[in-house]
Design an enzyme around this catalytic site. Structure first.
Site, PDB file in Angstrom:
ATOM      1  N   TYR A   1      75.387  37.597  28.458  1.00  0.00           N
ATOM      2  CA  TYR A   1      76.389  38.620  28.143  1.00  0.00           C
ATOM      3  C   TYR A   1      76.434  38.781  26.636  1.00  0.00           C
ATOM      4  O   TYR A   1      76.524  37.792  25.908  1.00  0.00           O
ATOM      5  CB  TYR A   1      77.756  38.172  28.669  1.00  0.00           C
ATOM      6  CG  TYR A   1      78.888  39.123  28.350  1.00  0.00           C
ATOM      7  CD1 TYR A   1      79.026  40.330  29.042  1.00  0.00           C
ATOM      8  CD2 TYR A   1      79.816  38.821  27.362  1.00  0.00           C
ATOM      9  CE1 TYR A   1      80.068  41.200  28.754  1.00  0.00           C
ATOM     10  CE2 TYR A   1      80.865  39.686  27.079  1.00  0.00           C
ATOM     11  CZ  TYR A   1      80.984  40.879  27.779  1.00  0.00           C
ATOM     12  OH  TYR A   1      82.013  41.742  27.496  1.00  0.00           O
TER      13      TYR A   1
ATOM     14  N   LYS B   1      83.840  34.547  17.444  1.00  0.00           N
ATOM     15  CA  LYS B   1      84.640  33.413  17.933  1.00  0.00           C
ATOM     16  C   LYS B   1      85.013  32.419  16.832  1.00  0.00           C
ATOM     17  O   LYS B   1      85.945  32.679  16.084  1.00  0.00           O
ATOM     18  CB  LYS B   1      83.928  32.741  19.110  1.00  0.00           C
ATOM     19  CG  LYS B   1      83.794  33.724  20.304  1.00  0.00           C
ATOM     20  CD  LYS B   1      83.419  33.033  21.578  1.00  0.00           C
ATOM     21  CE  LYS B   1      83.079  33.998  22.695  1.00  0.00           C
ATOM     22  NZ  LYS B   1      84.207  34.500  23.445  1.00  0.00           N
TER      23      LYS B   1
ATOM     24  N   ASP C   1      71.984  35.633  19.862  1.00  0.00           N
ATOM     25  CA  ASP C   1      73.413  35.933  19.963  1.00  0.00           C
ATOM     26  C   ASP C   1      74.158  34.597  19.930  1.00  0.00           C
ATOM     27  O   ASP C   1      74.269  33.900  20.935  1.00  0.00           O
ATOM     28  CB  ASP C   1      73.687  36.687  21.266  1.00  0.00           C
ATOM     29  CG  ASP C   1      75.167  37.031  21.414  1.00  0.00           C
ATOM     30  OD1 ASP C   1      75.977  36.560  20.588  1.00  0.00           O
ATOM     31  OD2 ASP C   1      75.511  37.757  22.362  1.00  0.00           O
TER      32      ASP C   1
END
Ligand code: HOZ
Length: 427
Positions: free
Chosen positions: A143, A266, A238
């Site tokens: 994702y 994050k 990623d």
């Protein structure tokens, strides 16, 4: 009496689709009423009914030093008192950019954005602008945020609801994304033999954390690097989830792989909306205003978010931080595994740095197909039983879990013994 969580959820559903602002929060995968949180402190969160939980979600990763760390809160308060945003450069952004480039050697230049989705979609556009090619390759179950071209056979919430490819994504856009199997090196080689020269970028989670947790086979990462280099495709790691989570040098340091571009989010935002993408100077120089690839944002480099990120990144550089974080995650996964084994339950678990995966299966999954073969119903029962005992795990069998530096050995022991009680009467 109806719980406050239920009352809030009932009211929310009237004005917010599904009652939540991000699908996986709705508990649809595990069933039941989502928790509405009132506050967090260290390793704990409290819901709207005042019930305390040991938190293994950590806002889906950012809370690596625990909730409301005093130094992070102070940095945010100080920054907010100076101005909430300017839409103009600040010295703190420079400090952040220099720090990121120092910590991650593959970053020669970096641009700040506000979310992981922005980081990945901008990195893809940049790779296309740089190579003059359109095709991208991603892996099933990975994702990378919710931009059109990346929401094809995606993980996280998309996978949780069994709709890994979203409606609303034009077929013409999805057709530019080739989806391969994670960890399938021969499949990757075949794809490159067929279309390598058309590929603008390969984007990959170096540890997949949005289809539960799947670790990369070393040869898979090596093949990715080699094939991208040979074909002139941009390798995008990623690291929104893994950056400053699996080690101070991210997954790229942990596994020794050098990307052309990487994305962060994050942890680097310390819980506030800060993210970044960056990498090779020659590629980054294609970005406006230097180059022809456009990307912009009013909130990019927001001073309050940057302050939270800088304070967090200062704390994670403390001597021994990652050793302790990794040890906590390992203690948790080993404790749970031993308990399940004692009670004859088909369960296993693993961790990488401060992230972990729990699986109701005999062996650790290495692919999307193996993750899908795990017993989802068993996870859902376990999730609710743990919730009853005051342990908050991600409300989906397809998400990784996170420990923070604020968790104590005693927290882990309490969690393992809660699981042991559940497993002892497991049928
Ligand atoms: N996509 C996130 C987890 N991998 C969930 C985001 C959220 O609901 O906050």
């Amino acid at each position: 009496m109806t719980s406050h969580n239920q009352q809030l959820f009932d009211a929310s559903q009237k004005v917010i689709p599904g009652g939540v602002n991000s699908p996986v929060r709705a508990f649809r995968s595990v069933g039941g009423t989502p928790l509405f949180f009132r506050r967090g402190q260290g390793a704990y969160v409290w819901d709207a009914d005042g019930k305390q939980y040991t938190d293994y979600v950590g806002s889906w990763g950012p809370m690596i030093v625990g909730h409301c760390h005093p130094e992070v809160v102070r940095a945010v308060q100080d920054a907010a008192a100076q101005g909430l945003g300017f839409g103009a450069p600040t010295a703190a952004e420079l400090e952040m950019a220099e720090l990121l480039c120092k910590l991650l050697p593959s970053l020669e230049m970096v641009r700040l954005v506000s979310s992981g989705t922005e980081a990945t979609m901008s990195a893809i556009r940049l790779a296309r602008g740089f190579t003059g090619r359109s095709r991208i390759i991603k892996f099933e179950g990975c994702y990378h945020g919710h931009s059109d071209g990346l929401l094809v056979k995606a993980g996280s919430g998309a996978l949780t609801f069994g709709q890994p490819s979203s409606s609303g994504v034009p077929a013409e856009i999805a057709a530019l994304t080739t989806v391969l199997d994670y960890n399938d090196t021969p499949g990757l080689e075949r794809a490159f033999a067929e279309m390598g020269k058309e590929v603008a970028a390969v984007i990959v989670e170096p540890v997949a954390g949005n289809m539960n947790l799947v670790t990369p086979k070393p040869e898979f990462l090596q093949a990715l690097r080699k094939l991208c280099t040979e074909c002139g495709a941009v390798l995008i790691l990623d690291e929104v989830m893994t950056g400053f989570r699996v080690s101070l040098k991210g997954a790229q340091g942990h596994y020794g792989i050098k990307p052309d571009l990487l994305t962060l989010g994050k942890v680097m935002g310390g819980g506030l909306p800060a993210a970044a993408f960056g990498g090779r100077r020659d590629i980054m120089q294609c970005l406006a205003p230097l180059g022809a690839v456009y990307q912009a944002g009013t909130l990019s480099g927001n001073p309050v978010a940057v302050a939270a990120g800088l304070a967090t990144l200062k704390l994670v550089q403390t001597e021994g931080f990652y050793d302790r974080l990794s040890k906590l995650a390992q203690q948790l996964t080993e404790g749970l595994t031993a308990s399940a084994k004692k009670h004859g339950i088909s369960f296993c678990a693993q961790s990488v740095g401060g992230m972990f995966g729990l699986y109701f299966s005999k062996s650790l999954p290495t692919s999307y197909a193996e993750v899908m073969a795990c017993d989802k119903e068993a996870f859902n029962r376990f999730f609710h039983a743990m919730l009853d005992k005051g342990v908050y795990l991600a409300p989906s069998a397809f998400e990784a879990g996170f420990v923070s530096f604020a968790h104590t050995d005693a927290d882990i022991e309490t969690t393992v013994s809660a699981a042991d009680k559940i497993f002892s009467s497991w049928k």
